[in-house]
Design an enzyme around this catalytic site. Structure first.
Site, PDB file in Angstrom:
ATOM      1  N   GLU A   1      30.131  -0.528 -61.265  1.00 15.73           N
ATOM      2  CA  GLU A   1      28.828  -0.965 -61.752  1.00 15.73           C
ATOM      3  C   GLU A   1      27.910   0.236 -61.975  1.00 15.73           C
ATOM      4  O   GLU A   1      28.087   1.303 -61.366  1.00 15.73           O
ATOM      5  CB  GLU A   1      28.213  -1.943 -60.749  1.00 15.73           C
ATOM      6  CG  GLU A   1      26.861  -2.524 -61.157  1.00 15.73           C
ATOM      7  CD  GLU A   1      26.895  -3.303 -62.466  1.00 15.73           C
ATOM      8  OE1 GLU A   1      27.184  -2.676 -63.509  1.00 15.73           O
ATOM      9  OE2 GLU A   1      26.596  -4.515 -62.449  1.00 15.73           O
TER      10      GLU A   1
ATOM     11  N   HIS B   1      33.513  -9.840 -62.123  1.00 16.59           N
ATOM     12  CA  HIS B   1      33.784 -10.290 -60.761  1.00 16.59           C
ATOM     13  C   HIS B   1      33.168 -11.657 -60.493  1.00 16.59           C
ATOM     14  O   HIS B   1      32.204 -12.070 -61.124  1.00 16.59           O
ATOM     15  CB  HIS B   1      33.241  -9.275 -59.752  1.00 16.59           C
ATOM     16  CG  HIS B   1      31.746  -9.182 -59.761  1.00 16.59           C
ATOM     17  ND1 HIS B   1      30.939 -10.091 -59.118  1.00 16.59           N
ATOM     18  CD2 HIS B   1      30.913  -8.306 -60.359  1.00 16.59           C
ATOM     19  CE1 HIS B   1      29.668  -9.772 -59.304  1.00 16.59           C
ATOM     20  NE2 HIS B   1      29.622  -8.689 -60.067  1.00 16.59           N
TER      21      HIS B   1
END
Length: 241
Positions: free
Chosen positions: A132, A48
């Site tokens: 994550e 990201h």
């Protein structure tokens, strides 16, 4: 440690850096490999773009001690710099053969990065397998599913089964948060998920600590090199049973 599975994965950088297993990949769906037939896919791993937690952890000296667990950072959005990084990602994406699927973490910064980098006309699928590593940092806590769906209506969220973030209650911090056995097992399940998909060219937009656990499954210093924000790496993933 492959956790007792009955198959073997190899991962090859398509920019010329191969993994420690020494398996080379070609452009076919099935590549011959020592010990059997290897089924292969092309995966574009993307980290990201910059989120507000990335910026503030760099600019605020005591961020980790004072702010990283606060509600202000829940499901952190992108910064203006992060959005600029996505513009550069879009240029890189335009230079590759189109992917068939964009796979995203349920966290806002990953989906927003994918949207700006790959556009929204492709099929999107969200899986919590690619989120994550779950620790104490609120940037990694997702918002309620209904809110995420409102922001990203073009994403298939059918595999995200709970409205609230139930994964947040089970931390992946043993033996430590940067080397979590549970996160490594989840990364392996994600590889299984990718290989079970019908698509042959898949983009994945996820997170650096999750990627460290995934790439450490392979014996290669090159694979372990740190990802920059909005960086894309093309790789060939093969499985052999």
């Amino acid at each position: 440690n492959w956790f007792g599975i009955d198959h073997t994965y190899t991962l090859t950088r398509l920019d010329g850096a191969a993994d420690g297993a020494g398996t080379s990949a070609d452009d076919s769906d099935d590549a011959s490999a020592e010990g059997g037939q290897a089924v292969c896919k092309t995966i574009y791993f993307v980290r990201h773009a910059e989120g507000i937690h990335n910026r503030d952890s760099r600019e605020i000296p005591d961020f980790s001690e004072r702010l990283t667990e606060t509600a202000a950072y829940i499901d952190s959005p992108l910064t203006p710099i992060g959005i600029e990084q996505c513009e550069k990602l879009a240029v890189a994406v335009a230079a590759i053969e189109p992917v068939e699927l964009v796979t995203v973490s349920p966290l806002r910064r990953a989906i927003h990065t994918a949207s700006l980098g790959f556009g929204t006309d492709l099929p999107y699928r969200c899986t919590e397998l690619a989120r994550e590593r779950v620790s104490r940092h609120t940037c990694d806590q997702r918002r309620p599913l209904s809110e995420i769906k409102e922001d990203f209506a073009y994403v298939d969220f059918s595999e995200v089964t709970s409205e609230d973030d139930e994964m947040w209650l089970s931390k992946e911090i043993v033996p430590e948060e940067k080397s979590s056995e549970e996160c490594a097992k989840r990364a392996l399940r994600f590889l299984d998920w990718l290989m079970a998909r019908p698509e042959q060219r898949i983009a994945v937009v996820s997170h650096w600590v999750f990627y460290t656990h995934l790439f450490r499954l392979f014996d290669s210093e090159e694979l372990h090199a740190r990802f920059g924000n909005a960086e894309m790496r093309a790789m060939r993933l093969c499985v052999r049973k």
